[in-house]
Scaffold this active site. Structure first.
Site, PDB file in Angstrom:
ATOM      1  N   LYS A  69       0.850  -0.657   0.181  1.00  0.00           N
ATOM      2  CA  LYS A  69       0.009  -0.235   0.104  1.00  0.00           C
ATOM      3  C   LYS A  69       1.005   1.182  -0.155  1.00  0.00           C
ATOM      4  CE  LYS A  69      -4.219  -2.522  -0.210  1.00  0.00           C
ATOM      5  NZ  LYS A  69      -4.916  -2.784   1.230  1.00  0.00           N
TER       6      LYS A  69
HETATM    7  C1  LIG Z   1      -5.719  -4.163   0.720  1.00  0.00           C
HETATM    8  C2  LIG Z   1      -7.015  -3.810   0.798  1.00  0.00           C
HETATM    9  C3  LIG Z   1      -7.766  -4.483   1.933  1.00  0.00           C
HETATM   10  C4  LIG Z   1      -7.383  -5.523   3.068  1.00  0.00           C
HETATM   11  O1  LIG Z   1      -6.265  -4.572   3.640  1.00  0.00           O
HETATM   12  P1  LIG Z   1      -5.645  -5.410   5.173  1.00  0.00           P
HETATM   13  O2  LIG Z   1      -4.476  -4.951   5.549  1.00  0.00           O
HETATM   14  O3  LIG Z   1      -4.427  -6.663   4.248  1.00  0.00           O
HETATM   15  O4  LIG Z   1      -6.228  -6.343   6.118  1.00  0.00           O
HETATM   16  C5  LIG Z   1      -8.828  -4.229   1.848  1.00  0.00           C
HETATM   17  N1  LIG Z   1      -9.676  -3.357   1.159  1.00  0.00           N
HETATM   18  C6  LIG Z   1      -8.974  -3.502  -0.276  1.00  0.00           C
HETATM   19  C7  LIG Z   1      -9.657  -3.058  -1.483  1.00  0.00           C
HETATM   20  C8  LIG Z   1      -7.395  -3.282  -0.182  1.00  0.00           C
HETATM   21  O5  LIG Z   1      -6.870  -3.054  -0.906  1.00  0.00           O
END
Ligand SMILES: *Cc1c(COP(=O)(O)O)cnc(C)c1O
Length: 377
Positions: free
Chosen positions: A183
């Site tokens: 991210k």
């Molecule tokens: C990465 C992601 C999540 C989950 O995030 P985590 O921190 O891994 O739980 C949820 N929604 C979207 C759209 C994502 O890309």
């Protein structure tokens, strides 16, 4: 597969190592001062009153639903064009995910389709800011107010996004973020919630740590005093170790966003002339957080295009195949092909190209020319 052009590379380095070295000198390794500092700066950056750092965005959404009293018998409207985590959080809270189709131009939840999905059981709307473009939050807010529904944002892609002056957390009960490995802001695994609602914040703080009234850092500061468990909570607290990795990155966020915009503009210049490639659009005036660079090539050519890019050493992924057709949610909710045709068309067409700050321009050019050769063949 020999990868010549990687999909993603993190940029953690000296600054994060120095910050970790400092963190190791702190007797509190779990939730403590560094988490507090990160929360303050994150809330300030988003212009929200409160932030809570947690272990994931999935946990953040799960806990926020619980804190709003949403559970068995309730329905939450969301998009099928997202990562499974969005709907998992709803199901983990015991509620039923109800999908509504997306906008053709952006892939975001279409406000015009929300009303038809509302029933007497609907309690909340959970929009996802796909790829980093904010949904039309003003339109969603109007519907939510009219039907007395809560809004919880999945802002996993959208720390930096702004639309019509609105940022994540601006019009909702809470916005949830992910600091997962790939991210925009990352620490391996982590997440956060922002809210302007003080009582929701207090409930979330309890739910984040077993529903107990004192944390390890409180006990270290005050010396032992008896504590109580006042509700059933979870174990979603972020540790000082993750906060130490996140804090130095906050200095770079603006520069990194500008760099992703520059790379996205280069991709756009090179890919726009290829007629078989469609690019998702963004309304003017929106600041796109640019988490992913995604193209749409048409359902008949997508898988073949991925295979050929692989042969060329270009690493790509798919964000996303629509989640109402996964085995789990299709059998849980009784969905089949054709239920959400726009999400299905986008899900069948989409490819996420290599994209990250400091990606060499040469890799953008090579990816684009590989695509041009594949699409024109
Ligand atoms: C990465 C992601 C999540 C989950 O995030 P985590 O921190 O891994 O739980 C949820 N929604 C979207 C759209 C994502 O890309």
């Amino acid at each position: 597969m020999k990868v010549n052009i990687p999909f993603f590379r993190h940029d953690l380095g000296e600054a994060e190592l120095a910050s970790l070295a400092e963190a190791f000198k702190n007797p509190i390794l779990t939730t403590g001062d560094l988490v507090g500092e990160f929360q303050d700066r994150f809330a300030q950056m988003l212009g929200c009153k409160h932030a809570l750092a947690v272990t994931s965005c999935t946990g953040a959404m799960h806990m926020t639903l619980l804190a709003l009293g949403i559970g068995p018998g309730d329905e939450v409207i969301t998009t099928p064009m997202t990562f499974v985590a969005t709907a998992c959080a709803i199901a983990e809270a015991g509620a039923k995910p109800v999908f509504a189709d997306v906008e053709q131009a952006t892939g975001n939840l279409d406000p015009a389709r929300i009303e038809a999905a509302i029933t007497p059981r609907t309690k909340a709307i959970l929009p996802v800011h796909l790829y980093g473009l904010m949904c039309d939050m003003k339109a969603i807010k109007e519907i939510a107010d009219h039907y007395d529904l809560s809004i919880i944002e999945d802002a996993a892609h959208c720390v930096e996004g702004v639309r019509g002056g609105i940022r994540p957390g601006g019009l909702s009960a809470a916005a949830c973020f992910s600091f997962y490995a790939t991210k925009n802001l990352n620490c391996g695994e982590g997440g956060a919630i922002v809210t302007n609602d003080a009582s929701l914040y207090e409930r979330l703080k309890l739910l984040r740590l077993h529903g107990v009234t004192k944390s390890a850092a409180d006990r270290a500061r005050e010396g032992y005093t008896h504590w109580d468990m006042v509700s059933l909570g979870w174990k979603y607290n972020m540790s000082n170790i993750e906060a130490a990795i996140l804090l130095p990155q906050m200095e770079r966020m603006g520069r990194k966003l500008a760099e992703r915009h520059r790379l996205a503009d280069l991709y756009k210049k090179l890919l726009s002339p290829i007629p078989a490639i469609q690019l998702p659009s963004a309304p003017s005036g929106a600041i796109h957080a640019r988490h992913l660079y995604t193209i749409w090539v048409g359902p008949s050519r997508r898988d073949e295009t991925i295979a050929k890019l692989k042969e060329n050493g270009v690493e790509v992924v798919v964000n996303y195949r629509p989640i109402h057709l996964t085995s789990y949610f299709s059998s849980l909710l009784g969905h089949r092909k054709g239920d959400f045709p726009i999400a299905e068309r986008i899900g069948g067409s989409t490819i996420s190209l290599p994209f990250y700050p400091h990606m060499p321009d040469e890799h953008v050019r090579q990816t684009a020319s590989a695509l041009a050769a594949i699409m024109n063949s």
